[in-house]
Design a protein around this motif. Structure first.
Motif, PDB file in Angstrom:
ATOM      1  N   ARG A  87       0.828  -1.215   0.000  1.00  0.00           N
ATOM      2  CA  ARG A  87       0.000   0.000   0.000  1.00  0.00           C
ATOM      3  C   ARG A  87       0.867   1.273   0.000  1.00  0.00           C
ATOM      4  O   ARG A  87       0.545   2.266  -0.652  1.00  0.00           O
ATOM      5  N   LEU A  88       1.966   1.261   0.783  1.00  0.00           N
ATOM      6  CA  LEU A  88       2.780   2.473   0.958  1.00  0.00           C
ATOM      7  C   LEU A  88       3.603   2.796  -0.292  1.00  0.00           C
ATOM      8  O   LEU A  88       3.798   3.966  -0.624  1.00  0.00           O
ATOM      9  N   ALA A  89       4.117   1.777  -0.944  1.00  0.00           N
ATOM     10  CA  ALA A  89       4.948   1.972  -2.144  1.00  0.00           C
ATOM     11  C   ALA A  89       4.642   0.821  -3.094  1.00  0.00           C
ATOM     12  O   ALA A  89       5.383  -0.158  -3.167  1.00  0.00           O
ATOM     13  N   PRO A  90       3.525   0.927  -3.822  1.00  0.00           N
ATOM     14  CA  PRO A  90       3.067  -0.188  -4.655  1.00  0.00           C
ATOM     15  C   PRO A  90       4.054  -0.531  -5.767  1.00  0.00           C
ATOM     16  O   PRO A  90       4.644   0.350  -6.380  1.00  0.00           O
ATOM     17  N   ARG A  91       4.210  -1.819  -5.981  1.00  0.00           N
ATOM     18  CA  ARG A  91       4.893  -2.291  -7.178  1.00  0.00           C
ATOM     19  C   ARG A  91       4.049  -1.895  -8.387  1.00  0.00           C
ATOM     20  O   ARG A  91       2.826  -1.900  -8.333  1.00  0.00           O
ATOM     21  N   ASN A 105      12.591  -2.390  -9.892  1.00  0.00           N
ATOM     22  CA  ASN A 105      12.559  -2.464  -8.430  1.00  0.00           C
ATOM     23  C   ASN A 105      12.508  -1.094  -7.733  1.00  0.00           C
ATOM     24  O   ASN A 105      12.988  -0.977  -6.608  1.00  0.00           O
ATOM     25  N   GLY A 106      11.915  -0.111  -8.374  1.00  0.00           N
ATOM     26  CA  GLY A 106      11.766   1.198  -7.728  1.00  0.00           C
ATOM     27  C   GLY A 106      11.061   1.101  -6.386  1.00  0.00           C
ATOM     28  O   GLY A 106      11.483   1.719  -5.409  1.00  0.00           O
ATOM     29  N   HIS A 107       9.995   0.294  -6.350  1.00  0.00           N
ATOM     30  CA  HIS A 107       9.262   0.139  -5.089  1.00  0.00           C
ATOM     31  C   HIS A 107      10.149  -0.471  -4.007  1.00  0.00           C
ATOM     32  O   HIS A 107      10.007  -0.137  -2.826  1.00  0.00           O
ATOM     33  N   ALA A 108      11.066  -1.353  -4.399  1.00  0.00           N
ATOM     34  CA  ALA A 108      11.953  -1.997  -3.415  1.00  0.00           C
ATOM     35  C   ALA A 108      12.878  -0.975  -2.764  1.00  0.00           C
ATOM     36  O   ALA A 108      13.098  -1.005  -1.545  1.00  0.00           O
ATOM     37  N   HIS A 109      13.411  -0.069  -3.575  1.00  0.00           N
ATOM     38  CA  HIS A 109      14.268   0.975  -3.023  1.00  0.00           C
ATOM     39  C   HIS A 109      13.494   1.876  -2.065  1.00  0.00           C
ATOM     40  O   HIS A 109      13.969   2.208  -0.975  1.00  0.00           O
ATOM     41  N   VAL A 110      12.302   2.297  -2.484  1.00  0.00           N
ATOM     42  CA  VAL A 110      11.517   3.210  -1.640  1.00  0.00           C
ATOM     43  C   VAL A 110      11.135   2.524  -0.328  1.00  0.00           C
ATOM     44  O   VAL A 110      11.272   3.101   0.759  1.00  0.00           O
ATOM     45  N   ARG A 111      10.680   1.280  -0.399  1.00  0.00           N
ATOM     46  CA  ARG A 111      10.309   0.554   0.822  1.00  0.00           C
ATOM     47  C   ARG A 111      11.503   0.411   1.767  1.00  0.00           C
ATOM     48  O   ARG A 111      11.364   0.572   2.984  1.00  0.00           O
ATOM     49  N   ALA A 112      12.670   0.086   1.207  1.00  0.00           N
ATOM     50  CA  ALA A 112      13.865  -0.093   2.046  1.00  0.00           C
ATOM     51  C   ALA A 112      14.241   1.208   2.748  1.00  0.00           C
ATOM     52  O   ALA A 112      14.608   1.201   3.924  1.00  0.00           O
ATOM     53  N   SER A 113      14.137   2.322   2.038  1.00  0.00           N
ATOM     54  CA  SER A 113      14.477   3.613   2.661  1.00  0.00           C
ATOM     55  C   SER A 113      13.478   3.989   3.742  1.00  0.00           C
ATOM     56  O   SER A 113      13.848   4.591   4.753  1.00  0.00           O
ATOM     57  N   ASP A 140      13.346  -8.381   2.646  1.00  0.00           N
ATOM     58  CA  ASP A 140      14.064  -8.184   1.393  1.00  0.00           C
ATOM     59  C   ASP A 140      13.045  -7.800   0.325  1.00  0.00           C
ATOM     60  O   ASP A 140      12.228  -8.614  -0.093  1.00  0.00           O
ATOM     61  N   PHE A 141      13.113  -6.538  -0.111  1.00  0.00           N
ATOM     62  CA  PHE A 141      12.112  -6.003  -1.039  1.00  0.00           C
ATOM     63  C   PHE A 141      12.489  -6.191  -2.497  1.00  0.00           C
ATOM     64  O   PHE A 141      11.706  -5.843  -3.390  1.00  0.00           O
ATOM     65  N   ASP A 142      13.687  -6.694  -2.768  1.00  0.00           N
ATOM     66  CA  ASP A 142      14.120  -6.775  -4.164  1.00  0.00           C
ATOM     67  C   ASP A 142      13.234  -7.767  -4.917  1.00  0.00           C
ATOM     68  O   ASP A 142      12.491  -8.544  -4.324  1.00  0.00           O
ATOM     69  N   THR A 143      13.311  -7.721  -6.240  1.00  0.00           N
ATOM     70  CA  THR A 143      12.363  -8.473  -7.064  1.00  0.00           C
ATOM     71  C   THR A 143      12.889  -9.858  -7.449  1.00  0.00           C
ATOM     72  O   THR A 143      12.290 -10.531  -8.284  1.00  0.00           O
ATOM     73  N   ARG A 144      13.995 -10.250  -6.824  1.00  0.00           N
ATOM     74  CA  ARG A 144      14.569 -11.568  -7.131  1.00  0.00           C
ATOM     75  C   ARG A 144      15.224 -12.112  -5.862  1.00  0.00           C
ATOM     76  O   ARG A 144      15.529 -11.350  -4.939  1.00  0.00           O
ATOM     77  N   PRO A 145      15.458 -13.428  -5.804  1.00  0.00           N
ATOM     78  CA  PRO A 145      16.175 -13.988  -4.665  1.00  0.00           C
ATOM     79  C   PRO A 145      17.556 -13.335  -4.521  1.00  0.00           C
ATOM     80  O   PRO A 145      18.204 -13.033  -5.534  1.00  0.00           O
ATOM     81  N   ARG A 146      17.952 -13.123  -3.293  1.00  0.00           N
ATOM     82  CA  ARG A 146      19.245 -12.482  -3.036  1.00  0.00           C
ATOM     83  C   ARG A 146      19.959 -13.197  -1.903  1.00  0.00           C
ATOM     84  O   ARG A 146      19.325 -13.797  -1.039  1.00  0.00           O
ATOM     85  N   ARG A 147      21.269 -13.099  -1.906  1.00  0.00           N
ATOM     86  CA  ARG A 147      22.023 -13.434  -0.704  1.00  0.00           C
ATOM     87  C   ARG A 147      22.408 -12.128  -0.033  1.00  0.00           C
ATOM     88  O   ARG A 147      22.894 -11.211  -0.688  1.00  0.00           O
ATOM     89  N   ARG A 148      22.177 -12.033   1.265  1.00  0.00           N
ATOM     90  CA  ARG A 148      22.452 -10.804   2.009  1.00  0.00           C
ATOM     91  C   ARG A 148      23.474 -11.093   3.094  1.00  0.00           C
ATOM     92  O   ARG A 148      23.305 -12.050   3.866  1.00  0.00           O
ATOM     93  N   ALA A 149      24.506 -10.271   3.163  1.00  0.00           N
ATOM     94  CA  ALA A 149      25.461 -10.348   4.270  1.00  0.00           C
ATOM     95  C   ALA A 149      25.132  -9.216   5.235  1.00  0.00           C
ATOM     96  O   ALA A 149      25.329  -8.047   4.925  1.00  0.00           O
ATOM     97  N   LEU A 150      24.569  -9.572   6.373  1.00  0.00           N
ATOM     98  CA  LEU A 150      24.209  -8.580   7.372  1.00  0.00           C
ATOM     99  C   LEU A 150      25.371  -8.387   8.345  1.00  0.00           C
ATOM    100  O   LEU A 150      25.975  -9.361   8.805  1.00  0.00           O
ATOM    101  N   VAL A 151      25.658  -7.147   8.655  1.00  0.00           N
ATOM    102  CA  VAL A 151      26.648  -6.837   9.683  1.00  0.00           C
ATOM    103  C   VAL A 151      25.982  -6.971  11.051  1.00  0.00           C
ATOM    104  O   VAL A 151      24.861  -6.496  11.250  1.00  0.00           O
ATOM    105  N   VAL A 152      26.655  -7.630  11.982  1.00  0.00           N
ATOM    106  CA  VAL A 152      26.226  -7.623  13.395  1.00  0.00           C
ATOM    107  C   VAL A 152      27.409  -7.134  14.205  1.00  0.00           C
ATOM    108  O   VAL A 152      28.424  -7.827  14.327  1.00  0.00           O
TER     109      VAL A 152
END
Lengths: 162, 162, 162
Positions: A87-91, A105-113, A140-152
């Protein structure tokens, strides 16, 4: 607040324990499309493995199409929170980002921000101070499967350093 | 996660390096109206100037009409993210804030509270752990040009203190 | 930025002051229904009581139906910010969370996840570095009055430890 009970902390001064710092990471495989993944046990395990007693875990996602928050991680909210972002940033609406880059993936960028890449969770006695029904999640808002390295990154008191 | 490769951090105990703390600031001139400004090089320069190796940069905007996040800083998203905030908290709708204060920036306050004033970014080997297409940005939602003094507080290990 | 004036921080190295850590808490009684509560004086008092000079206050709400941000705490925005959340995640629409649990607070969970449970505010000379019209607030989105125990974790320099 009960002032007596509330003062749960201990000072860390010279001749006692110095505040320690460790930067570690967690690798996560996602399905994209607002896939929500529970990171709580992984973050707790990083705290345990490095022997931290009290401090904060800063979780950070490097990348501009995913974000972090906490949620009650149950099947209903795994639908409801992605639905809120739809609803907030529709694909599929117009994003200038997509026109420039011929990307989808414009919506993915906006949602992430909007959600933000950074989450700090305090811990004490070696346990993350989360509620019982409160989990740390990556979306993960991107439009494809991703591998993510998160910093802890842990900062605080460790066992065996006093 | 590869446990061996993942344990990238170093402990900081007595007789080694104490965790240091520096509070600095960055002045930014904005145009207001959801002007988005890339702060990445400025924050990186604060880390470098104070000789920090590993830790976190806490960026904080003092004021209630601006916020911080990360985004891929390119011309398309410089339109798309402000456009998203125009959907979430439109300028020109009724805000009780404006009726009380005969002001015109109710939407700016609401947007700033939604985005948040605080962003913590970890760094290691002196480099902010951002993605290649991920920049630290200020969004100034106020209705006029502003000068903003952002706090940048570094905590972590410095060079030359071990 | 004036580089000279900007470098306001002091390093904390061996033989000087170690960075200290205290985990305290604040109890708050809320009315629920997006009740917004000003925590600024309470957080400032925790900083003062523990004698911290410079560092950060990490405020964290344990629980998945409340969140934290900053706002100009005045009666108009006490209406406007809850009204914005009513637009972003309306009460009464369909939430899968409610169908699973026969609960009525799906919107509360979604709002809390959007806002986030964690807020870090830097302080210096013992004062939180907030703007004059910028207060730290809890929003309790749950559908009933609640008692909330907020974590306030301080890290930084204390008086009398150098």
């Amino acid at each position: 607040m009960d002032e007596g009970a509330g003062a749960r902390g201990r000072a860390v001064g010279p001749g006692r324990t110095a505040v320690a710092l460790v930067t570690d990471s967690i690798d996560v495989a996602t399905r994209g499309d607002s896939h929500m993944i529970d990171l709580t046990d992984r973050v707790q395990e990083v705290v345990r493995r490095h022997g931290f007693r009290e401090g904060q875990a800063l979780v950070f996602v490097s990348g501009s199409t995913a974000g972090l928050t906490t949620v009650e991680f149950e099947p209903g909210l795994q639908q409801d929170l992605p639905a809120a972002f739809e609803r907030l940033a529709p694909r599929g609406m117009r994003y200038a980002h997509e026109e420039t880059w011929h990307d989808d993936n414009g919506h993915a960028h906006v949602r992430a921000s909007l959600l933000g890449p950074s989450l700090a969770v305090p811990f004490k006695d070696g346990r993350l101070l989360l509620g019982t029904w409160q989990q740390i999640v990556l979306l993960d808002f991107d439009t494809r499967p991703r591998r993510r390295a998160l910093v802890v990154q842990l900062s605080g008191e460790r066992e065996g350093t006093s």
